[in-house]
Scaffold this motif. Structure first.
Motif, PDB file in Angstrom:
ATOM      1  N   ALA A 133       0.836  -1.199   0.000  1.00 43.32           N
ATOM      2  CA  ALA A 133       0.000   0.000   0.000  1.00 43.32           C
ATOM      3  C   ALA A 133       0.871   1.250   0.000  1.00 43.32           C
ATOM      4  O   ALA A 133       0.576   2.226  -0.701  1.00 43.32           O
ATOM      5  N   MET A 134       1.953   1.218   0.775  1.00 40.55           N
ATOM      6  CA  MET A 134       2.871   2.352   0.805  1.00 40.55           C
ATOM      7  C   MET A 134       3.628   2.458  -0.513  1.00 40.55           C
ATOM      8  O   MET A 134       3.739   3.549  -1.096  1.00 40.55           O
ATOM      9  N   ALA A 135       4.137   1.330  -0.997  1.00 43.55           N
ATOM     10  CA  ALA A 135       4.991   1.360  -2.184  1.00 43.55           C
ATOM     11  C   ALA A 135       4.248   1.850  -3.416  1.00 43.55           C
ATOM     12  O   ALA A 135       4.783   2.645  -4.197  1.00 43.55           O
ATOM     13  N   GLU A 136       3.002   1.390  -3.618  1.00 46.31           N
ATOM     14  CA  GLU A 136       2.316   1.778  -4.852  1.00 46.31           C
ATOM     15  C   GLU A 136       1.916   3.247  -4.827  1.00 46.31           C
ATOM     16  O   GLU A 136       1.717   3.854  -5.875  1.00 46.31           O
ATOM     17  N   SER A 137       1.803   3.832  -3.625  1.00 45.96           N
ATOM     18  CA  SER A 137       1.467   5.254  -3.536  1.00 45.96           C
ATOM     19  C   SER A 137       2.688   6.147  -3.681  1.00 45.96           C
ATOM     20  O   SER A 137       2.539   7.376  -3.819  1.00 45.96           O
ATOM     21  N   GLN A 138       3.877   5.572  -3.642  1.00 45.30           N
ATOM     22  CA  GLN A 138       5.090   6.352  -3.880  1.00 45.30           C
ATOM     23  C   GLN A 138       5.269   6.486  -5.397  1.00 45.30           C
ATOM     24  O   GLN A 138       5.346   5.484  -6.100  1.00 45.30           O
ATOM     25  N   PRO A 139       5.339   7.702  -5.917  1.00 46.61           N
ATOM     26  CA  PRO A 139       5.162   7.923  -7.359  1.00 46.61           C
ATOM     27  C   PRO A 139       6.413   7.731  -8.209  1.00 46.61           C
ATOM     28  O   PRO A 139       6.807   8.617  -8.979  1.00 46.61           O
ATOM     29  N   SER A 140       7.038   6.577  -8.112  1.00 44.75           N
ATOM     30  CA  SER A 140       8.209   6.313  -8.941  1.00 44.75           C
ATOM     31  C   SER A 140       7.819   6.354 -10.419  1.00 44.75           C
ATOM     32  O   SER A 140       6.920   5.630 -10.857  1.00 44.75           O
ATOM     33  N   GLY A 141       8.487   7.206 -11.163  1.00 51.21           N
ATOM     34  CA  GLY A 141       8.195   7.335 -12.590  1.00 51.21           C
ATOM     35  C   GLY A 141       7.013   8.232 -12.916  1.00 51.21           C
ATOM     36  O   GLY A 141       6.727   8.470 -14.091  1.00 51.21           O
ATOM     37  N   VAL A 142       6.317   8.753 -11.912  1.00 52.21           N
ATOM     38  CA  VAL A 142       5.148   9.598 -12.153  1.00 52.21           C
ATOM     39  C   VAL A 142       5.613  11.045 -12.327  1.00 52.21           C
ATOM     40  O   VAL A 142       6.419  11.554 -11.550  1.00 52.21           O
ATOM     41  N   ARG A 143       5.077  11.712 -13.342  1.00 49.25           N
ATOM     42  CA  ARG A 143       5.474  13.093 -13.586  1.00 49.25           C
ATOM     43  C   ARG A 143       4.292  13.896 -14.140  1.00 49.25           C
ATOM     44  O   ARG A 143       3.430  13.355 -14.842  1.00 49.25           O
ATOM     45  N   LEU A 144       4.271  15.180 -13.757  1.00 48.67           N
ATOM     46  CA  LEU A 144       3.367  16.148 -14.362  1.00 48.67           C
ATOM     47  C   LEU A 144       3.974  16.592 -15.675  1.00 48.67           C
ATOM     48  O   LEU A 144       5.173  16.909 -15.742  1.00 48.67           O
ATOM     49  N   VAL A 145       3.168  16.618 -16.731  1.00 56.31           N
ATOM     50  CA  VAL A 145       3.671  16.968 -18.065  1.00 56.31           C
ATOM     51  C   VAL A 145       2.696  17.953 -18.706  1.00 56.31           C
ATOM     52  O   VAL A 145       1.494  17.682 -18.794  1.00 56.31           O
ATOM     53  N   PHE A 146       3.206  19.094 -19.152  1.00 54.26           N
ATOM     54  CA  PHE A 146       2.347  20.070 -19.815  1.00 54.26           C
ATOM     55  C   PHE A 146       3.204  21.003 -20.682  1.00 54.26           C
ATOM     56  O   PHE A 146       4.431  21.042 -20.558  1.00 54.26           O
ATOM     57  N   VAL A 184       1.218  21.622   4.282  1.00 57.56           N
ATOM     58  CA  VAL A 184       1.373  21.793   2.845  1.00 57.56           C
ATOM     59  C   VAL A 184       2.599  22.672   2.607  1.00 57.56           C
ATOM     60  O   VAL A 184       2.789  23.678   3.289  1.00 57.56           O
ATOM     61  N   ARG A 185       3.433  22.283   1.634  1.00 59.82           N
ATOM     62  CA  ARG A 185       4.608  23.077   1.299  1.00 59.82           C
ATOM     63  C   ARG A 185       4.612  23.406  -0.196  1.00 59.82           C
ATOM     64  O   ARG A 185       4.004  22.701  -0.999  1.00 59.82           O
ATOM     65  N   THR A 186       5.325  24.472  -0.562  1.00 63.44           N
ATOM     66  CA  THR A 186       5.342  24.946  -1.947  1.00 63.44           C
ATOM     67  C   THR A 186       6.713  24.754  -2.578  1.00 63.44           C
ATOM     68  O   THR A 186       7.736  25.145  -2.006  1.00 63.44           O
ATOM     69  N   LEU A 187       6.722  24.148  -3.759  1.00 62.75           N
ATOM     70  CA  LEU A 187       7.916  24.070  -4.607  1.00 62.75           C
ATOM     71  C   LEU A 187       7.817  25.191  -5.634  1.00 62.75           C
ATOM     72  O   LEU A 187       6.732  25.448  -6.183  1.00 62.75           O
ATOM     73  N   ARG A 188       8.941  25.835  -5.922  1.00 62.58           N
ATOM     74  CA  ARG A 188       8.908  26.952  -6.872  1.00 62.58           C
ATOM     75  C   ARG A 188      10.081  26.852  -7.841  1.00 62.58           C
ATOM     76  O   ARG A 188      11.229  26.727  -7.435  1.00 62.58           O
ATOM     77  N   PHE A 189       9.746  26.875  -9.120  1.00 66.98           N
ATOM     78  CA  PHE A 189      10.752  26.904 -10.178  1.00 66.98           C
ATOM     79  C   PHE A 189      10.550  28.206 -10.950  1.00 66.98           C
ATOM     80  O   PHE A 189       9.474  28.448 -11.506  1.00 66.98           O
ATOM     81  N   ALA A 190      11.566  29.046 -10.972  1.00 68.40           N
ATOM     82  CA  ALA A 190      11.430  30.378 -11.575  1.00 68.40           C
ATOM     83  C   ALA A 190      12.542  30.625 -12.594  1.00 68.40           C
ATOM     84  O   ALA A 190      13.437  29.801 -12.790  1.00 68.40           O
ATOM     85  N   ASP A 191      12.429  31.781 -13.261  1.00 65.97           N
ATOM     86  CA  ASP A 191      13.425  32.237 -14.232  1.00 65.97           C
ATOM     87  C   ASP A 191      13.552  31.285 -15.422  1.00 65.97           C
ATOM     88  O   ASP A 191      14.645  31.105 -15.991  1.00 65.97           O
ATOM     89  N   LEU A 192      12.437  30.663 -15.799  1.00 61.82           N
ATOM     90  CA  LEU A 192      12.436  29.828 -16.993  1.00 61.82           C
ATOM     91  C   LEU A 192      12.306  30.722 -18.226  1.00 61.82           C
ATOM     92  O   LEU A 192      11.890  31.885 -18.141  1.00 61.82           O
ATOM     93  N   SER A 193      12.625  30.182 -19.374  1.00 56.76           N
ATOM     94  CA  SER A 193      12.494  30.962 -20.606  1.00 56.76           C
ATOM     95  C   SER A 193      11.014  31.198 -20.910  1.00 56.76           C
ATOM     96  O   SER A 193      10.150  30.416 -20.514  1.00 56.76           O
ATOM     97  N   GLY A 194      10.743  32.279 -21.629  1.00 56.94           N
ATOM     98  CA  GLY A 194       9.371  32.585 -22.001  1.00 56.94           C
ATOM     99  C   GLY A 194       8.914  31.893 -23.269  1.00 56.94           C
ATOM    100  O   GLY A 194       7.794  32.125 -23.740  1.00 56.94           O
ATOM    101  N   ASP A 195       9.758  31.059 -23.837  1.00 59.88           N
ATOM    102  CA  ASP A 195       9.382  30.317 -25.037  1.00 59.88           C
ATOM    103  C   ASP A 195       8.375  29.215 -24.694  1.00 59.88           C
ATOM    104  O   ASP A 195       8.305  28.739 -23.554  1.00 59.88           O
ATOM    105  N   GLU A 196       7.617  28.816 -25.699  1.00 55.51           N
ATOM    106  CA  GLU A 196       6.750  27.651 -25.483  1.00 55.51           C
ATOM    107  C   GLU A 196       7.634  26.415 -25.309  1.00 55.51           C
ATOM    108  O   GLU A 196       8.571  26.195 -26.082  1.00 55.51           O
ATOM    109  N   LYS A 197       7.316  25.626 -24.306  1.00 54.93           N
ATOM    110  CA  LYS A 197       8.189  24.507 -23.957  1.00 54.93           C
ATOM    111  C   LYS A 197       7.373  23.410 -23.283  1.00 54.93           C
ATOM    112  O   LYS A 197       6.282  23.660 -22.747  1.00 54.93           O
ATOM    113  N   ASP A 198       7.931  22.229 -23.303  1.00 55.65           N
ATOM    114  CA  ASP A 198       7.335  21.099 -22.594  1.00 55.65           C
ATOM    115  C   ASP A 198       7.977  20.993 -21.215  1.00 55.65           C
ATOM    116  O   ASP A 198       9.204  20.912 -21.086  1.00 55.65           O
ATOM    117  N   ILE A 199       7.132  21.001 -20.196  1.00 55.10           N
ATOM    118  CA  ILE A 199       7.571  20.917 -18.809  1.00 55.10           C
ATOM    119  C   ILE A 199       7.233  19.535 -18.255  1.00 55.10           C
ATOM    120  O   ILE A 199       6.127  19.027 -18.457  1.00 55.10           O
TER     121      ILE A 199
END
Length: 394
Positions: free
Chosen positions: A49-62, A127-142
């Motif tokens: 139950a613990m292992a399957e909820s750990q998101p190995s290989g899971v990623r947000l893509v947009f 709840v904690r916040t992750l922040r990634f800044a100073d990325l290029s303004g071009d259209e890109k895959d994240i």
């Protein structure tokens, strides 16, 4: 373009996630799962139950033009009684496939596990916040790769420009199932687990069903693989069955056949690779179960040891050597009528000479450099010319 302070909130939905098979709505957000709900209802223990909820290989893509991305999360930190503190999970940001940032959160829910007593207790955290800044303004895959070994609830996704679903890039989907080694134990970052390394080199989309301590030929896992779309499938079988002293040779062979039969119901001609265990001295000729070394834990080290008796192999107890021979025999037998079934000897990924050069630090799991080594070997043997997953076989 909106300013730094005009952030747009986008709900986290399944179309923004890859590598997850289900998305559970919780009181604070959404929780990616690597097993579907029907399978989770059949899980017999807290470890899986613990292992399957750990998101190995899971990623947000947009896809976006945003220069700032924020992600609110609730991470579940694990604390093992008597063991040294675990490092924080790592979130990795990839821009157009290249690593562009790493981050982590210092706290969250805390799951305290007492291996000796067999108990576990969760204490809620912030709840904690992750922040990634100073990325290029071009259209890109994240891509934001979630920690491979830290359960993560996703609370809110914010950007300073609209996002949209990244279009399909035509890559094949590779579904891999295995143990904690496939899950990523001892890897330091989610793209550093050996399946993630191999997927990047093989230019495929990864669905990682590596479950720490839980590659046990469970029928619900076979049904999950059967029902999950995939172009390529691999199974890494053996080490957990020995670790847990789960079954004897008489049961092992039919269980493997049944697991493969179920997968073939949904993937009758999909290239299917069965890989045997890598080299692991404590279980090469000694059956399980394995257990934490209490003396090492008192010294602040995590180390595993075998508690089995080599003489019991004559009565059908399983060792890694026995399992390798049996898997080779089963695949050879079935391949006579299944030309898309293949075998890979785990010793070709990490053998005795590899162990002499880079030993397993806790006697069971590879270190980060060895994860990369195994991933590179797998990519060469499976995705390379003449391999079962090579493009020339497509």
């Amino acid at each position: 373009m909106p300013t730094e302070h005009d952030l747009i909130t986008t709900p986290v939905t399944t179309d923004l996630l890859r590598g997850a098979l289900d998305l559970e709505h919780t009181e604070r957000g959404v929780l990616p799962h690597r097993l579907p709900a029907f399978a989770r209802r059949q899980i017999p223990d807290g470890q899986l139950a613990m292992a399957e909820s750990q998101p190995s290989g899971v990623r947000l893509v947009f896809r976006t033009r945003a220069t700032t991305v924020e992600l609110d999360v609730v991470a579940t930190k694990r604390a093992y009684v008597g063991a040294p503190p675990r490092p924080d999970g790592v979130y990795e940001l990839l821009v157009d496939g290249r690593l562009a940032g790493r981050a982590g959160v210092p706290d969250g829910d805390v799951l305290t596990i007492d291996l000796a007593a067999g108990t576990a207790e969760t204490t809620p955290g912030p709840v904690r916040t992750l922040r990634f800044a100073d990325l290029s303004g071009d259209e890109k895959d994240i891509e934001i790769w979630l920690p491979h070994d830290e359960t993560t609830q996703l609370v809110s996704l914010r950007t300073n420009a609209p996002i949209r679903t990244a279009p399909a890039d035509g890559r094949k989907v590779w579904l891999h199932h295995g143990s904690s080694i496939s899950h990523g134990s001892n890897a330091t970052a989610p793209t550093g687990t050996w399946p993630a390394v191999a997927a990047a080199l093989g230019k495929v989309e990864l669905v990682n069903l590596g479950f720490g301590g839980s590659a046990l030929l469970d029928p619900f896992t076979a049904r999950t693989i059967r029902d999950t779309p995939a172009d390529l499938i691999s199974l890494k079988i053996g080490i957990n069955i020995v670790n847990a002293d789960l079954m004897r040779l008489r049961a092992f062979g039919p269980a493997v056949h049944g697991f493969l039969d179920t997968i073939r119901e949904g993937h009758p001609t999909t290239p299917l690779l069965v890989a045997s265990p890598i080299y692991c001295p404590i279980h090469e000729h000694t059956p399980g179960p394995s257990a934490p070394d209490v003396r090492a834990m008192r010294e602040g080290r995590l180390r595993f040891m075998s508690t089995g008796d080599p003489a019991q192999t004559a009565a059908g107890k399983l060792t890694l050597t026995v399992i390798r021979d049996e898997l080779a025999r089963i695949v050879r037998q079935r391949a006579a009528t299944d030309p898309n079934l293949h075998h890979l000897d785990g010793l070709d990924l990490y053998g005795e000479s590899d162990h002499a050069e880079r030993p397993l630090p806790d006697e069971l799991h590879p270190d980060p450099a060895t994860h990369r080594h195994i991933g590179e070997r797998f990519a060469h043997l499976a995705f390379g010319d003449g391999g079962p997953f090579s493009t020339e076989r497509s």
